[in-house]
Motif scaffolding. Sequence first.
Motif, PDB file in Angstrom:
ATOM      1  N   ASP A 195       0.802  -1.233   0.000  1.00  0.00           N
ATOM      2  CA  ASP A 195       0.000   0.000   0.000  1.00  0.00           C
ATOM      3  C   ASP A 195       0.835   1.284   0.000  1.00  0.00           C
ATOM      4  OD1 ASP A 195       1.031   0.114   2.549  1.00  0.00           O
ATOM      5  OD2 ASP A 195      -0.888  -0.004   3.589  1.00  0.00           O
ATOM      6  N   GLY A 196       2.134   1.183  -0.286  1.00  0.00           N
ATOM      7  CA  GLY A 196       2.968   2.381  -0.330  1.00  0.00           C
ATOM      8  C   GLY A 196       3.611   2.741   0.988  1.00  0.00           C
ATOM      9  N   THR A 197       3.363   1.961   2.030  1.00  0.00           N
ATOM     10  CA  THR A 197       4.019   2.234   3.312  1.00  0.00           C
ATOM     11  C   THR A 197       5.518   1.994   3.202  1.00  0.00           C
ATOM     12  OG1 THR A 197       2.034   1.614   4.557  1.00  0.00           O
ATOM     13  CG2 THR A 197       4.120   1.615   5.758  1.00  0.00           C
ATOM     14  N   VAL A 198       5.884   0.844   2.618  1.00  0.00           N
ATOM     15  CA  VAL A 198       7.301   0.525   2.402  1.00  0.00           C
ATOM     16  C   VAL A 198       7.689   1.011   1.017  1.00  0.00           C
ATOM     17  CG1 VAL A 198       8.988  -1.329   2.153  1.00  0.00           C
ATOM     18  CG2 VAL A 198       7.246  -1.469   3.947  1.00  0.00           C
ATOM     19  N   ARG A 199       8.675   1.897   0.954  1.00  0.00           N
ATOM     20  CA  ARG A 199       9.104   2.457  -0.331  1.00  0.00           C
ATOM     21  C   ARG A 199      10.588   2.201  -0.606  1.00  0.00           C
ATOM     22  NH1 ARG A 199       9.107   3.799  -5.604  1.00  0.00           N
ATOM     23  NH2 ARG A 199      10.490   5.564  -6.000  1.00  0.00           N
ATOM     24  N   THR A 200      11.472   2.381   0.380  1.00  0.00           N
ATOM     25  CA  THR A 200      12.909   2.205   0.161  1.00  0.00           C
ATOM     26  C   THR A 200      13.414   0.967   0.886  1.00  0.00           C
ATOM     27  OG1 THR A 200      13.469   3.618   2.046  1.00  0.00           O
ATOM     28  CG2 THR A 200      13.303   4.673  -0.111  1.00  0.00           C
ATOM     29  N   TRP A 404       3.818   6.305  -0.079  1.00  0.00           N
ATOM     30  CA  TRP A 404       4.208   6.594  -1.449  1.00  0.00           C
ATOM     31  C   TRP A 404       2.979   6.584  -2.349  1.00  0.00           C
ATOM     32  CZ3 TRP A 404       8.310   8.440  -3.827  1.00  0.00           C
ATOM     33  CH2 TRP A 404       8.389   8.308  -5.218  1.00  0.00           C
ATOM     34  N   PRO A 405       2.806   7.515  -3.285  1.00  0.00           N
ATOM     35  CA  PRO A 405       3.773   8.533  -3.710  1.00  0.00           C
ATOM     36  C   PRO A 405       3.620   9.895  -3.041  1.00  0.00           C
ATOM     37  CG  PRO A 405       2.003   8.414  -5.304  1.00  0.00           C
ATOM     38  CD  PRO A 405       1.679   7.381  -4.253  1.00  0.00           C
ATOM     39  N   GLU A 406       2.677  10.028  -2.074  1.00  0.00           N
ATOM     40  CA  GLU A 406       2.465  11.336  -1.452  1.00  0.00           C
ATOM     41  C   GLU A 406       3.730  11.856  -0.777  1.00  0.00           C
ATOM     42  OE1 GLU A 406       0.374   8.800  -1.157  1.00  0.00           O
ATOM     43  OE2 GLU A 406      -1.314   9.585  -2.346  1.00  0.00           O
ATOM     44  N   ARG A 407       4.535  10.947  -0.233  1.00  0.00           N
ATOM     45  CA  ARG A 407       5.709  11.390   0.509  1.00  0.00           C
ATOM     46  C   ARG A 407       6.752  12.078  -0.386  1.00  0.00           C
ATOM     47  NH1 ARG A 407       8.599   5.771   2.480  1.00  0.00           N
ATOM     48  NH2 ARG A 407      10.371   7.102   2.984  1.00  0.00           N
ATOM     49  N   LEU A 408       6.695  11.844  -1.696  1.00  0.00           N
ATOM     50  CA  LEU A 408       7.652  12.456  -2.615  1.00  0.00           C
ATOM     51  C   LEU A 408       7.581  13.978  -2.560  1.00  0.00           C
ATOM     52  CD1 LEU A 408       9.730  12.072  -4.955  1.00  0.00           C
ATOM     53  CD2 LEU A 408       7.790  12.191  -6.519  1.00  0.00           C
ATOM     54  N   SER A 409       6.384  14.524  -2.424  1.00  0.00           N
ATOM     55  CA  SER A 409       6.197  15.977  -2.462  1.00  0.00           C
ATOM     56  C   SER A 409       5.935  16.590  -1.094  1.00  0.00           C
ATOM     57  CB  SER A 409       5.014  16.318  -3.395  1.00  0.00           C
ATOM     58  OG  SER A 409       5.228  15.788  -4.688  1.00  0.00           O
ATOM     59  N   PHE A 410       5.943  15.779  -0.050  1.00  0.00           N
ATOM     60  CA  PHE A 410       5.654  16.265   1.295  1.00  0.00           C
ATOM     61  C   PHE A 410       6.953  16.722   1.968  1.00  0.00           C
ATOM     62  CE2 PHE A 410       4.735  15.897   5.826  1.00  0.00           C
ATOM     63  CZ  PHE A 410       3.468  16.459   5.902  1.00  0.00           C
ATOM     64  N   GLY A 484      29.593  18.456   2.197  1.00  0.00           N
ATOM     65  CA  GLY A 484      28.579  19.491   2.069  1.00  0.00           C
ATOM     66  C   GLY A 484      27.488  19.374   3.117  1.00  0.00           C
ATOM     67  N   ALA A 485      26.405  20.116   2.901  1.00  0.00           N
ATOM     68  CA  ALA A 485      25.255  20.039   3.797  1.00  0.00           C
ATOM     69  C   ALA A 485      24.670  18.639   3.751  1.00  0.00           C
ATOM     70  CB  ALA A 485      24.210  21.073   3.371  1.00  0.00           C
ATOM     71  N   ASN A 486      24.384  18.086   4.908  1.00  0.00           N
ATOM     72  CA  ASN A 486      23.940  16.697   5.004  1.00  0.00           C
ATOM     73  C   ASN A 486      22.440  16.607   4.759  1.00  0.00           C
ATOM     74  OD1 ASN A 486      23.588  14.006   5.539  1.00  0.00           O
ATOM     75  ND2 ASN A 486      24.783  14.015   7.415  1.00  0.00           N
ATOM     76  N   THR A 487      22.064  16.566   3.487  1.00  0.00           N
ATOM     77  CA  THR A 487      20.645  16.561   3.106  1.00  0.00           C
ATOM     78  C   THR A 487      20.146  15.178   2.687  1.00  0.00           C
ATOM     79  OG1 THR A 487      21.224  17.124   0.817  1.00  0.00           O
ATOM     80  CG2 THR A 487      20.782  18.958   2.329  1.00  0.00           C
ATOM     81  N   LEU A 488      20.978  14.150   2.792  1.00  0.00           N
ATOM     82  CA  LEU A 488      20.600  12.842   2.260  1.00  0.00           C
ATOM     83  C   LEU A 488      19.425  12.235   3.014  1.00  0.00           C
ATOM     84  CD1 LEU A 488      21.285  10.831   0.054  1.00  0.00           C
ATOM     85  CD2 LEU A 488      22.958   9.761   1.581  1.00  0.00           C
ATOM     86  N   SER A 489      19.281  12.558   4.289  1.00  0.00           N
ATOM     87  CA  SER A 489      18.139  12.033   5.040  1.00  0.00           C
ATOM     88  C   SER A 489      16.824  12.537   4.448  1.00  0.00           C
ATOM     89  CB  SER A 489      18.243  12.430   6.517  1.00  0.00           C
ATOM     90  OG  SER A 489      18.319  13.839   6.659  1.00  0.00           O
ATOM     91  N   VAL A 490      16.808  13.769   3.958  1.00  0.00           N
ATOM     92  CA  VAL A 490      15.606  14.319   3.319  1.00  0.00           C
ATOM     93  C   VAL A 490      15.302  13.565   2.023  1.00  0.00           C
ATOM     94  CG1 VAL A 490      14.642  16.367   2.194  1.00  0.00           C
ATOM     95  CG2 VAL A 490      15.858  16.590   4.361  1.00  0.00           C
ATOM     96  N   VAL A 491      16.357  13.221   1.276  1.00  0.00           N
ATOM     97  CA  VAL A 491      16.186  12.440   0.048  1.00  0.00           C
ATOM     98  C   VAL A 491      15.475  11.124   0.357  1.00  0.00           C
ATOM     99  CG1 VAL A 491      17.417  11.201  -1.778  1.00  0.00           C
ATOM    100  CG2 VAL A 491      18.167  13.497  -1.105  1.00  0.00           C
ATOM    101  N   TYR A 492      15.919  10.434   1.416  1.00  0.00           N
ATOM    102  CA  TYR A 492      15.292   9.157   1.779  1.00  0.00           C
ATOM    103  C   TYR A 492      13.889   9.351   2.341  1.00  0.00           C
ATOM    104  CZ  TYR A 492      19.148   6.048   0.751  1.00  0.00           C
ATOM    105  OH  TYR A 492      20.085   5.297   0.081  1.00  0.00           O
ATOM    106  N   ASP A 493      13.661  10.414   3.078  1.00  0.00           N
ATOM    107  CA  ASP A 493      12.319  10.662   3.598  1.00  0.00           C
ATOM    108  C   ASP A 493      11.320  10.876   2.464  1.00  0.00           C
ATOM    109  OD1 ASP A 493      13.236  10.414   6.171  1.00  0.00           O
ATOM    110  OD2 ASP A 493      13.339  12.568   6.579  1.00  0.00           O
ATOM    111  N   ARG A 494      11.814  11.314   1.311  1.00  0.00           N
ATOM    112  CA  ARG A 494      10.947  11.513   0.145  1.00  0.00           C
ATOM    113  C   ARG A 494      10.642  10.199  -0.579  1.00  0.00           C
ATOM    114  NH1 ARG A 494      12.600  16.504  -3.574  1.00  0.00           N
ATOM    115  NH2 ARG A 494      10.384  16.255  -4.058  1.00  0.00           N
ATOM    116  N   GLY A 495      11.339   9.124  -0.216  1.00  0.00           N
ATOM    117  CA  GLY A 495      11.141   7.861  -0.920  1.00  0.00           C
ATOM    118  C   GLY A 495      12.090   7.684  -2.076  1.00  0.00           C
ATOM    119  N   LEU A 496      13.221   8.415  -2.071  1.00  0.00           N
ATOM    120  CA  LEU A 496      14.254   8.300  -3.088  1.00  0.00           C
ATOM    121  C   LEU A 496      15.488   7.642  -2.473  1.00  0.00           C
ATOM    122  CD1 LEU A 496      13.849  11.920  -4.516  1.00  0.00           C
ATOM    123  CD2 LEU A 496      12.868   9.809  -5.462  1.00  0.00           C
TER     124      LEU A 496
END
Length: 602
Positions: A195-200, A404-410, A484-496
């Motif tokens: 149901d999109g709960t598990v994405r990565t 997912w996919p709502e988390r991509l833009s949240f 650089g700025a440690n933004t990778l956690s945000v990338v994963y929170d988006r489902g990427l």
Amino acid sequence: MKHKDGKPGNRRDKETRVVPLTILLVVLCGLSFYLGGIFCSKKNFELRDLKNVAEAVSAPKESAVAPLHSRTVSFPECSLDYQDYTPCTDPQRWKKYGTHRLTFMERHCPPAYERKECLVPPPDGYKSPIRWPKSRDECWYRNVPYDWINKQKSNQNWLRKQGEKFLFPGGGTMFPNGVSAYVDMMQDLIPGMKDGTVRTAIDTGCGVASWGGDLLDRGVLTVSLAPRDNHEAQVQFALERGIPAILGIISTQRLPFPSNSFDMAHCSRCLIPWTEFGGIYLLEISRILRPGGFWVLSGPPVNYQRRWRGWNTTIEEQKSDYDNLQKLLTSICFKLYNKEGDIAVWQKSTNSSCYSKLSKPEAYPPKCDDSLEPNSAWYTPLRPCVVVPNPNLKKLALNSIPKWPERLSFPPERLSEIFGGSASAFKHDDSKWKVRVKHYKKLLPALGTDAIRNAMDMNTVYGGFAAAVINDPLWIMNIVSSYGANTLSVVYDRGLIGTYHDWCEAFSTYPRTYDLLHLDGLFTAESHRCDMKFVLLEMDRILRPNGYAIIRESSYFVDAITSIAKGMRWGCRKEATEYSVEKEKILVCQKKLWYSSSSSQT
């Protein structure tokens, strides 16, 4: 006037100083007039010198950095022995490093004086890769000409050689009925996969990545991970198939991912000794798995009651291993979620009271102290302690983030941990990349078609480029600079998905594994640290023949990059940005297919 002690000064002293000061002023004016006359009368003074000074003053900010060489360059071919060269995981260098916990298989990059300044050739008979989705099931034998798995694992159907191709039937050690049947059973155990709960997800000891490949159709994006070992070219097979993968091993260093990021981790008879060395390998899985995330294990010691005879051990030993594993998982706040046949699933707790118990003196493994940065994961040693989720983050758990996919833009909650991070900055970044990608597709019509499958954003911030192409038949490996700025956690929170990396070193992949490399101001940002010539040579190493590079860079660097690219046998053209900003240009490049001069193809 007052002295420094606050007492009034003597007026007569002030008056007596006026005359000498006046004389000194007259003398200085006369001297400056005289020197100025001499200077202006020099015959070799030219107006163009004034022009050069003016240009130097008004030069762009980047001019403080030594520019790349813009002279014509050319690079020789590496010998055919280097056709699968992986500089930082080179088997030729293994003997220099210890065998303890397989340390030699970790990243060990060559020193600067040993770097190769040559172009890695393709294998004899190399062909343009089969396109996705057909590539998931077959690839050209000559592109990955290794038979070890085919011969040693033939009874398990990992792959099969047939004529000029390798076929991938979807077999594996723990899924004799095929990977799809195996994943069907897993989905029954973990309804959140549907149901999109598990994405990565991350697959440790991935084989040829059949598990990750099957999950793509189910909306789960997997990083397949395997070392360069006697299972020749596992990661190379995965990428040749069009499935995300990187070279890596859980050994003595943390994996290059942020904490609390993956929704699911998987090990199918990956033979990692989970309970040894104080459970340090499982502690690393715990670190990168988000609260509420799932750890899936199939193989020893799961189902030992039925399987122990085939594992060259005794039932007592396997029972002891299973009991120790269950005890370790319980001690670090995991609970058995579901179990059937050869598959067992544990879930990482979201209960803060469990983690608070780890602070007690008698707790083992203990809670990591506050000096250990949870997201630090670039050459950071593994430690025998538990990284506890930040209690101030209320929307970190798997059941608290959008599906997912709502988390991509949240806008993720962890934006607040980044300097300058905010929901408005996040949304602006998203909007910007939608405009940019629309422009890119005009410049490179292959983008968005099956001609490009494996792609990398070499210096992302929030994953905006990946989000803008999410509906295209490709996947993006998002790279965040370890400096650089440690933004990778945000990338994963988006489902990427993505990884940390330092572009002063080689990337953890085989040659010829990406169809598209994209960068945005990387040379401007890193030229003070890294020799850009070697960055471009590394791009050439990992880019497939006929693959593309979109280089978005300041005008200051563009001509020099073009010159080096030409020496690498790339064809490049300079294009304007979407808003025709003069200080920034876009290079659209394509790597040519060529064969070694010693190859029978030439």
